[in-house]
Motif scaffolding. Structure first.
Motif, short mmCIF file in Angstrom:
data_model
loop_
_atom_site.label_atom_id
_atom_site.label_comp_id
_atom_site.label_asym_id
_atom_site.label_seq_id
_atom_site.Cartn_x
_atom_site.Cartn_y
_atom_site.Cartn_z
N HIS A 55 -5.56 -3.30 -6.25
CA HIS A 55 -6.96 -3.73 -6.15
C HIS A 55 -7.85 -2.58 -5.70
CE1 HIS A 55 -4.75 -7.60 -5.78
NE2 HIS A 55 -5.78 -8.06 -6.49
N ARG A 56 -8.94 -2.41 -6.42
CA ARG A 56 -9.92 -1.36 -6.15
C ARG A 56 -11.30 -1.87 -6.53
NH1 ARG A 56 -9.55 4.72 -8.86
NH2 ARG A 56 -11.61 5.48 -8.20
N ALA A 57 -12.33 -1.59 -5.71
CA ALA A 57 -13.67 -2.08 -5.98
C ALA A 57 -14.68 -1.27 -5.17
CB ALA A 57 -13.77 -3.58 -5.65
N TRP A 58 -15.97 -1.65 -5.28
CA TRP A 58 -17.05 -0.97 -4.56
C TRP A 58 -17.47 -1.81 -3.35
CZ3 TRP A 58 -18.65 3.90 -5.54
CH2 TRP A 58 -18.28 4.48 -6.76
N LEU A 59 -17.62 -1.13 -2.21
CA LEU A 59 -17.94 -1.79 -0.95
C LEU A 59 -19.20 -1.18 -0.36
CD1 LEU A 59 -17.16 -3.44 1.70
CD2 LEU A 59 -15.86 -1.41 2.36
N ASN A 60 -20.10 -2.04 0.09
CA ASN A 60 -21.31 -1.56 0.78
C ASN A 60 -20.89 -0.93 2.11
OD1 ASN A 60 -23.78 -1.26 2.20
ND2 ASN A 60 -24.67 -2.98 1.08
N SER A 61 -21.28 0.33 2.34
CA SER A 61 -20.84 1.05 3.53
C SER A 61 -21.32 0.40 4.83
CB SER A 61 -21.34 2.51 3.48
OG SER A 61 -22.76 2.56 3.53
N ALA A 62 -22.38 -0.41 4.75
CA ALA A 62 -22.89 -1.08 5.95
C ALA A 62 -21.91 -2.12 6.47
CB ALA A 62 -24.24 -1.73 5.66
N GLU A 104 -13.43 -9.49 7.95
CA GLU A 104 -13.33 -8.50 9.02
C GLU A 104 -11.88 -8.15 9.34
OE1 GLU A 104 -14.74 -10.01 12.76
OE2 GLU A 104 -13.95 -12.01 12.38
N GLY A 105 -11.70 -6.88 9.67
CA GLY A 105 -10.38 -6.42 10.08
C GLY A 105 -9.53 -5.84 8.97
N THR A 106 -9.95 -6.02 7.71
CA THR A 106 -9.16 -5.51 6.59
C THR A 106 -9.31 -3.99 6.49
OG1 THR A 106 -9.46 -7.57 5.38
CG2 THR A 106 -8.74 -5.66 4.11
N ARG A 107 -8.21 -3.32 6.28
CA ARG A 107 -8.19 -1.86 6.17
C ARG A 107 -8.32 -1.47 4.70
NH1 ARG A 107 -4.88 2.04 9.51
NH2 ARG A 107 -4.71 3.97 8.32
N VAL A 108 -9.17 -0.47 4.42
CA VAL A 108 -9.35 0.00 3.05
C VAL A 108 -9.28 1.53 3.04
CG1 VAL A 108 -10.75 -1.98 2.35
CG2 VAL A 108 -11.88 0.06 3.28
N GLU A 109 -8.95 2.07 1.87
CA GLU A 109 -8.91 3.51 1.68
C GLU A 109 -10.11 3.94 0.84
OE1 GLU A 109 -6.20 7.01 -0.47
OE2 GLU A 109 -5.57 4.88 -0.55
N ILE A 110 -10.90 4.86 1.37
CA ILE A 110 -12.10 5.33 0.68
C ILE A 110 -11.74 6.44 -0.30
CG2 ILE A 110 -14.39 6.34 0.96
CD1 ILE A 110 -14.40 5.15 3.81
N ARG A 160 -9.90 1.45 -2.19
CA ARG A 160 -8.64 0.85 -2.65
C ARG A 160 -8.15 -0.07 -1.54
NH1 ARG A 160 -5.43 5.23 -3.57
NH2 ARG A 160 -5.82 5.27 -5.81
N ILE A 161 -7.93 -1.34 -1.88
CA ILE A 161 -7.46 -2.31 -0.89
C ILE A 161 -5.93 -2.29 -0.81
CG2 ILE A 161 -7.40 -4.76 -0.27
CD1 ILE A 161 -10.23 -3.33 -2.38
N ARG A 186 0.84 -1.19 0.00
CA ARG A 186 0.00 0.00 0.00
C ARG A 186 0.88 1.24 0.00
NH1 ARG A 186 -3.71 -2.30 4.96
NH2 ARG A 186 -5.28 -3.39 3.71
N GLY A 187 0.53 2.21 -0.84
CA GLY A 187 1.28 3.45 -0.88
C GLY A 187 2.69 3.25 -1.42
N THR A 188 3.57 4.19 -1.09
CA THR A 188 4.97 4.13 -1.51
C THR A 188 5.86 4.02 -0.28
OG1 THR A 188 5.25 6.54 -1.44
CG2 THR A 188 4.44 5.57 -3.50
N PHE A 189 7.09 3.61 -0.49
CA PHE A 189 8.01 3.46 0.63
C PHE A 189 8.23 4.79 1.34
CE2 PHE A 189 12.36 3.76 2.25
CZ PHE A 189 12.35 2.73 3.19
#
Length: 272
Positions: A255-262, A225-231, A250-251, A116-119
């Motif tokens: 990887h990037r996709a749509w997630l139900n906010s619930a 559960e427990g996975t961190r994502v960037e909105i 963005r996972i 995730r991200g850059t160094f």
């Protein structure tokens, strides 16, 4: 019109009521926290979660969030355990127990996202989060005060060596002050960031479009559960007269996709 004396009396009464009210809220929060501690020590983690959650409504603190994370972990709710450890660290980045527990629980979650991200970006974030933004700000102030002292030595000291020490030492302190100020601003921005969230549902299927997948071809991936994502964005979708919010997340870097906010909660640690 009121006389100045009556105005002062009203102000005094108003401030007294505020102080008493704040004190009573603190006492209530402390009482609820004690109930949570008692329930936790007895192994009644459901009651502990309820008590800590009620205490947080009276006033948020890193310790309460940390205790709530522990209670959720004992219940087997890894997602909300991670969420509350993250929130505790937002309020107190120096809380080593929360950081250690977060690292441990992250080894227990199912998903292992890629890079995730850059160094350099990650190193910058880690350095800024090494201390609270207020601590960085005080260090910046202290370094700037030493810079002023160094300039004073340069202009008013008699000895050449002392003047050189004041000049070069003051320059170093000015640079250090600027670095600390930058870290203070960045730490404050990271602490108030609302673009990160934690999956709290046991599992959720992400979609290639902002709606429930209509077929297997629209299923992007399965997260737990427990996975961190960037909105990155959010939209409200209406299906069968029911509205739901979908998050463009963005996972990791690929990887990037749509997630139900619930199925997720933002990491937002606000003081009440």
């Amino acid at each position: 019109p009121q006389t100045p004396k009556r105005q002062m009396n009203r102000i005094f009464i108003f401030l007294t009521v505020l102080i008493i009210g704040a004190g009573s809220m603190s006492l209530k929060a402390a009482s609820l926290a004690e109930q949570g501690d008692s329930a936790y020590s007895k192994g009644d983690y459901q009651a502990a979660v309820a008590a800590y959650s009620a205490a947080l409504k009276e006033g948020s603190s890193a310790e309460l969030l940390y205790n709530l994370g522990n209670a959720f972990y004992r219940q087997g709710d890894l997602g909300r355990a991670v969420l509350n450890y993250e929130r505790a660290l937002r309020l107190d980045p120096s809380m080593s127990d929360a950081r250690a527990n977060l690292a441990f629980v992250n080894t227990r979650i199912t998903d292992k996202p890629g890079e995730r991200g850059t160094f350099l970006g990650n190193a910058y974030d880690a350095a800024a989060l090494a201390m609270h933004s207020n601590t960085w700000a005080w260090l910046a102030f202290a370094a700037f005060a030493l810079f002023i002292a160094g300039i004073g030595l340069y202009f008013f000291a008699d000895g050449i060596m002392i003047r050189k020490t004041g000049f070069f030492g003051g320059g170093i302190m000015l640079l250090l002050s600027a670095i600390c100020a930058i870290f203070a601003c960045h730490a404050a921005n990271l602490a108030s960031d609302t673009s990160t969230a934690i999956i709290t549902a046991k599992s959720t299927i992400l979609s290639t479009s902002p709606r429930h997948p209509a077929s297997r071809s629209e299923e992007a991936m399965l997260l737990h559960e427990g996975t961190r994502v960037e909105i990155l964005d959010s939209v409200v979708a209406v299906a069968d007269s029911a509205a739901s919010t979908w998050l463009d997340v963005r996972i990791d870097n690929t990887h990037r996709a749509w997630l139900n906010s619930a199925d997720a909660e933002r990491i937002v640690a606000t003081r009440h």
